[in-house]
Design a protein around this motif. Structure first.
Motif, PDB file in Angstrom:
ATOM      1  N   THR A 146     -58.019 -48.218  22.388  1.00 53.69           N
ATOM      2  CA  THR A 146     -58.149 -47.031  23.060  1.00 53.69           C
ATOM      3  C   THR A 146     -56.864 -46.916  23.860  1.00 53.69           C
ATOM      4  O   THR A 146     -56.844 -47.048  24.978  1.00 53.69           O
ATOM      5  N   LEU A 147     -55.998 -46.370  22.950  1.00 51.74           N
ATOM      6  CA  LEU A 147     -54.541 -46.327  23.569  1.00 51.74           C
ATOM      7  C   LEU A 147     -54.202 -44.941  23.698  1.00 51.74           C
ATOM      8  O   LEU A 147     -54.246 -44.057  22.699  1.00 51.74           O
ATOM      9  N   MET A 148     -54.241 -44.329  25.035  1.00 50.75           N
ATOM     10  CA  MET A 148     -53.480 -43.257  25.270  1.00 50.75           C
ATOM     11  C   MET A 148     -54.618 -42.132  24.771  1.00 50.75           C
ATOM     12  O   MET A 148     -53.971 -41.303  24.068  1.00 50.75           O
ATOM     13  N   PRO A 149     -55.831 -41.953  24.724  1.00 53.73           N
ATOM     14  CA  PRO A 149     -56.528 -41.159  23.979  1.00 53.73           C
ATOM     15  C   PRO A 149     -56.505 -39.757  24.125  1.00 53.73           C
ATOM     16  O   PRO A 149     -56.387 -38.955  23.241  1.00 53.73           O
ATOM     17  N   LEU A 150     -56.071 -39.078  25.239  1.00 57.22           N
ATOM     18  CA  LEU A 150     -55.802 -37.834  25.565  1.00 57.22           C
ATOM     19  C   LEU A 150     -54.511 -37.248  24.943  1.00 57.22           C
ATOM     20  O   LEU A 150     -54.594 -36.402  24.511  1.00 57.22           O
ATOM     21  N   MET A 151     -53.201 -38.181  25.279  1.00 60.83           N
ATOM     22  CA  MET A 151     -52.168 -37.948  24.415  1.00 60.83           C
ATOM     23  C   MET A 151     -52.359 -37.778  23.010  1.00 60.83           C
ATOM     24  O   MET A 151     -51.689 -36.931  22.514  1.00 60.83           O
ATOM     25  N   ASN A 152     -53.239 -38.415  22.529  1.00 58.16           N
ATOM     26  CA  ASN A 152     -53.733 -38.323  20.816  1.00 58.16           C
ATOM     27  C   ASN A 152     -54.510 -37.289  20.604  1.00 58.16           C
ATOM     28  O   ASN A 152     -55.018 -37.448  19.187  1.00 58.16           O
ATOM     29  N   THR A 153     -54.973 -36.489  21.456  1.00 59.39           N
ATOM     30  CA  THR A 153     -56.092 -35.497  21.349  1.00 59.39           C
ATOM     31  C   THR A 153     -55.382 -34.143  20.939  1.00 59.39           C
ATOM     32  O   THR A 153     -54.740 -33.552  22.018  1.00 59.39           O
ATOM     33  N   PRO A 154     -55.622 -33.405  20.074  1.00 61.98           N
ATOM     34  CA  PRO A 154     -55.180 -32.085  19.905  1.00 61.98           C
ATOM     35  C   PRO A 154     -56.264 -31.303  20.468  1.00 61.98           C
ATOM     36  O   PRO A 154     -57.639 -31.353  20.113  1.00 61.98           O
ATOM     37  N   PHE A 155     -55.817 -30.033  21.288  1.00 56.03           N
ATOM     38  CA  PHE A 155     -56.752 -29.125  22.194  1.00 56.03           C
ATOM     39  C   PHE A 155     -56.044 -27.907  22.320  1.00 56.03           C
ATOM     40  O   PHE A 155     -54.783 -27.945  22.415  1.00 56.03           O
ATOM     41  N   PRO A 156     -56.553 -26.774  22.393  1.00 56.95           N
ATOM     42  CA  PRO A 156     -56.027 -25.484  22.365  1.00 56.95           C
ATOM     43  C   PRO A 156     -55.683 -25.414  24.047  1.00 56.95           C
ATOM     44  O   PRO A 156     -56.328 -26.314  24.753  1.00 56.95           O
ATOM     45  N   PRO A 157     -54.427 -24.807  24.192  1.00 60.59           N
ATOM     46  CA  PRO A 157     -54.261 -24.758  25.748  1.00 60.59           C
ATOM     47  C   PRO A 157     -55.190 -23.996  26.576  1.00 60.59           C
ATOM     48  O   PRO A 157     -55.834 -23.194  25.956  1.00 60.59           O
ATOM     49  N   GLY A 158     -55.500 -24.757  27.599  1.00 64.76           N
ATOM     50  CA  GLY A 158     -56.743 -24.264  28.602  1.00 64.76           C
ATOM     51  C   GLY A 158     -57.849 -25.256  28.612  1.00 64.76           C
ATOM     52  O   GLY A 158     -58.809 -24.867  29.020  1.00 64.76           O
ATOM     53  N   GLN A 159     -58.005 -26.127  27.299  1.00 68.90           N
ATOM     54  CA  GLN A 159     -59.229 -26.820  26.839  1.00 68.90           C
ATOM     55  C   GLN A 159     -59.007 -28.287  27.281  1.00 68.90           C
ATOM     56  O   GLN A 159     -59.590 -29.158  26.696  1.00 68.90           O
ATOM     57  N   CYS A 160     -58.101 -28.669  28.101  1.00 70.40           N
ATOM     58  CA  CYS A 160     -57.756 -30.176  27.916  1.00 70.40           C
ATOM     59  C   CYS A 160     -58.754 -30.922  28.713  1.00 70.40           C
ATOM     60  O   CYS A 160     -59.546 -31.808  28.376  1.00 70.40           O
ATOM     61  N   LEU A 161     -59.372 -30.328  29.769  1.00 72.45           N
ATOM     62  CA  LEU A 161     -60.357 -31.031  30.535  1.00 72.45           C
ATOM     63  C   LEU A 161     -61.728 -31.112  29.778  1.00 72.45           C
ATOM     64  O   LEU A 161     -62.536 -32.128  29.616  1.00 72.45           O
ATOM     65  N   ALA A 182     -65.680 -34.025  26.119  1.00 75.31           N
ATOM     66  CA  ALA A 182     -66.325 -34.150  25.123  1.00 75.31           C
ATOM     67  C   ALA A 182     -66.324 -35.474  24.329  1.00 75.31           C
ATOM     68  O   ALA A 182     -66.816 -35.811  23.245  1.00 75.31           O
ATOM     69  N   MET A 183     -65.689 -36.224  24.897  1.00 76.23           N
ATOM     70  CA  MET A 183     -65.676 -37.806  24.383  1.00 76.23           C
ATOM     71  C   MET A 183     -66.617 -38.580  24.660  1.00 76.23           C
ATOM     72  O   MET A 183     -67.289 -38.236  25.576  1.00 76.23           O
ATOM     73  N   ALA A 184     -66.905 -39.557  23.941  1.00 71.09           N
ATOM     74  CA  ALA A 184     -68.045 -40.474  24.250  1.00 71.09           C
ATOM     75  C   ALA A 184     -67.791 -41.394  25.364  1.00 71.09           C
ATOM     76  O   ALA A 184     -66.463 -41.510  25.796  1.00 71.09           O
ATOM     77  N   GLU A 185     -69.112 -41.523  26.075  1.00 71.86           N
ATOM     78  CA  GLU A 185     -68.778 -42.154  27.411  1.00 71.86           C
ATOM     79  C   GLU A 185     -68.088 -43.569  27.023  1.00 71.86           C
ATOM     80  O   GLU A 185     -68.499 -44.241  25.986  1.00 71.86           O
ATOM     81  N   GLY A 186     -67.570 -44.283  27.904  1.00 69.70           N
ATOM     82  CA  GLY A 186     -66.809 -45.698  27.761  1.00 69.70           C
ATOM     83  C   GLY A 186     -65.457 -45.653  27.999  1.00 69.70           C
ATOM     84  O   GLY A 186     -64.994 -44.708  28.705  1.00 69.70           O
ATOM     85  N   ALA A 187     -64.976 -46.539  27.427  1.00 69.55           N
ATOM     86  CA  ALA A 187     -63.447 -46.790  27.766  1.00 69.55           C
ATOM     87  C   ALA A 187     -62.476 -45.397  27.407  1.00 69.55           C
ATOM     88  O   ALA A 187     -61.638 -44.945  27.995  1.00 69.55           O
ATOM     89  N   GLU A 188     -62.602 -44.800  26.048  1.00 64.95           N
ATOM     90  CA  GLU A 188     -61.885 -43.839  25.702  1.00 64.95           C
ATOM     91  C   GLU A 188     -62.004 -42.648  26.585  1.00 64.95           C
ATOM     92  O   GLU A 188     -60.914 -42.049  27.277  1.00 64.95           O
ATOM     93  N   LYS A 189     -63.342 -42.264  27.135  1.00 63.22           N
ATOM     94  CA  LYS A 189     -63.200 -40.922  28.200  1.00 63.22           C
ATOM     95  C   LYS A 189     -62.804 -41.388  29.492  1.00 63.22           C
ATOM     96  O   LYS A 189     -62.167 -40.373  29.968  1.00 63.22           O
ATOM     97  N   ILE A 237     -60.146 -43.702  30.405  1.00 63.45           N
ATOM     98  CA  ILE A 237     -58.808 -43.659  30.282  1.00 63.45           C
ATOM     99  C   ILE A 237     -58.314 -42.348  30.122  1.00 63.45           C
ATOM    100  O   ILE A 237     -57.137 -41.731  30.841  1.00 63.45           O
ATOM    101  N   ALA A 238     -58.823 -41.283  29.312  1.00 60.12           N
ATOM    102  CA  ALA A 238     -58.461 -39.901  29.044  1.00 60.12           C
ATOM    103  C   ALA A 238     -58.479 -39.252  30.376  1.00 60.12           C
ATOM    104  O   ALA A 238     -57.638 -38.492  30.815  1.00 60.12           O
ATOM    105  N   ARG A 239     -59.645 -39.638  31.134  1.00 59.48           N
ATOM    106  CA  ARG A 239     -59.644 -38.954  32.661  1.00 59.48           C
ATOM    107  C   ARG A 239     -58.630 -39.290  33.386  1.00 59.48           C
ATOM    108  O   ARG A 239     -58.025 -38.507  34.167  1.00 59.48           O
ATOM    109  N   ALA A 240     -58.059 -40.632  33.313  1.00 61.76           N
ATOM    110  CA  ALA A 240     -57.115 -41.032  34.159  1.00 61.76           C
ATOM    111  C   ALA A 240     -55.798 -40.215  33.727  1.00 61.76           C
ATOM    112  O   ALA A 240     -54.794 -40.070  34.423  1.00 61.76           O
ATOM    113  N   GLU A 241     -55.646 -40.232  32.276  1.00 64.92           N
ATOM    114  CA  GLU A 241     -54.305 -39.393  31.861  1.00 64.92           C
ATOM    115  C   GLU A 241     -54.267 -37.992  32.548  1.00 64.92           C
ATOM    116  O   GLU A 241     -53.330 -37.542  32.730  1.00 64.92           O
ATOM    117  N   TYR A 242     -55.540 -37.321  32.129  1.00 67.05           N
ATOM    118  CA  TYR A 242     -55.585 -36.011  32.786  1.00 67.05           C
ATOM    119  C   TYR A 242     -55.171 -35.939  34.096  1.00 67.05           C
ATOM    120  O   TYR A 242     -54.373 -35.103  34.604  1.00 67.05           O
TER     121      TYR A 242
END
Length: 396
Positions: free
Chosen positions: A69-84, A89-96, A98-103
């Motif tokens: 689970t390395l910087m999952p949000l940085m590694n996620t493509p999303f349209p502008p305005g759809q970051c959160l 939409a990520m599965a519960e657990g480490a990925e989500k 860490i992504a929330r902390a990134e956001y």
């Protein structure tokens, strides 16, 4: 059978004594025998695979970054305005988590980012732990908590040495985060950092794009502005724009390059591209972090058109740069100015690069007399007699 001590095994495997004892207690070193409070370890025993690398007999055969689970949000493509929405939409657990902390880091509230990242600093998931260290370090710089930031940066630096010549994808993860921790703070590269060409191909697309930003930033620091800009243009052309967070940072280093090359039209284009990606999700942290290197472009472009956003970006600049200097200046011995306003700093950066007062005025949308006033105030605060002395206090 020949045996060695815990200390000898730790030195042989490039681990800490405590880690070796922990492996012995878990029964993960075949033939290890306890005596007293220590252990005797078979001399022929191989270094156990760290459980954070995942289970299975042949981790080398896994797809790169499977289970990391390395910087999952940085590694996620999303349209502008759809970051959160992408985070939720990520599965519960480490990925989500860490992504929330990134956001929360990239959108500006460092206290929430630090709190969320702190929970994963000792995680068994290596990717989550390295991600948490990176987020925690930078968030604490903005909070002025320098010991905590140094702790996390040291952990990233040590990860390269501790992981050593292990599974390539794990080495790539450590190299990526350690390089990010050093280059973005303009610190020396850690000892043992793997060559870029070794770990770059192993990174997934979004992280590879950010790694190329790090490399472009490194080239900028070497004064190789043309090569840096070329790398950015090529990376964006190959699809990096699908990943908004890396793309924002790539555009920002292009602004730095083109301002250094005095190609202001190209710099403006890249700043607006970064802003187009950042504004819909409020991902403004990067603009605040890079203010001092953008050559007054925020003042020239963002301030007139988005004054409220500009004020928030400058708030980020002040809090981040204060922490940045407390780590950068003592480590490098480079006394970057710490008591200038952002406008004084922007004008001084341009003056140090040879811009005339009139050129600075035209660029920043102020009068030459105002430029002269800002430069006089900056020199007075720094004890500089001329532009050559002023340059010593500017970012390179």
């Amino acid at each position: 059978m020949e045996y060695i001590t815990v200390q000898e095994a730790a030195e042989k495997w490039d681990l800490s004594d405590r880690t070796v004892q922990h492996f012995c207690k878990q029964g993960r070193i075949p033939g290890a025998r306890k005596f007293g409070k220590s252990w005797a370890i078979p001399a022929a025993a191989e270094r156990p695979l760290d459980p954070r690398l995942g289970s299975g007999a042949s981790p080398e055969a896994e797809e790169p970054f499977t289970g990391l689970t390395l910087m999952p949000l940085m590694n996620t493509p999303f349209p502008p305005g759809q970051c959160l929405a992408a985070v939720e939409a990520m599965a519960e657990g480490a990925e989500k988590e860490i992504a929330r902390a990134e956001y929360h880091y990239f959108s500006g509230p460092p206290d929430r980012a630090a709190q969320e990242a702190e929970l994963w600093l000792t995680s068994d998931n290596l990717g989550a732990r390295l991600s948490a260290c990176l987020i925690y370090a930078y968030a604490n710089l903005s909070l002025g908590r320098i010991p905590q930031a140094r702790f996390a940066l040291t952990d990233l630096e040590n990860s390269v040495r501790v992981i050593g010549k292990t599974v390539p994808r794990i080495r790539a993860a450590a190299g990526f985060t350690a390089a990010a921790g050093a280059v973005l703070l303009h610190l020396p590269l850690p000892d043992g950092l793997p060559p870029t060409e070794e770990f770059l191909p192993l990174l997934p697309p979004g992280l590879r794009a950010f790694a190329l930003y790090i490399y472009a930033h490194y080239l900028y620091l070497q004064g190789n502005y043309g090569a840096s800009a070329g790398m950015v243009e090529a990376t964006l052309a190959m699809g990096a724009a699908r990943y908004p967070i890396p793309a924002i940072y790539l555009h920002l280093v292009a602004v730095m390059d083109y301002m250094s090359l005095r190609q202001t039209d190209q710099a403006r284009t890249h700043l607006l591209a970064a802003w187009t990606l950042a504004r819909p999700d409020d991902l403004i942290e990067g603009l605040g972090e890079h203010h001092g290197l953008l050559g007054g472009m925020l003042e020239a472009v963002i301030k007139p058109n988005w004054p409220e956003d500009f004020r928030r970006i400058i708030d980020i600049t002040y809090r981040f740069s204060a922490g940045w200097r407390k780590v950068h200046n003592p480590t490098t011995g480079h006394d970057v100015a710490d008591d200038l306003t952002t406008t004084e700093f922007a004008a001084s950066m341009l003056a140090a690069r040879g811009w005339t007062n009139q050129e600075i005025a035209d660029h920043m949308g102020i009068s030459p007399n105002t430029v002269k006033h800002h430069l006089s105030e900056a020199m007075k605060k720094l004890g500089a007699e001329n532009r050559k002395e002023l340059k010593k206090h500017m970012l390179q």
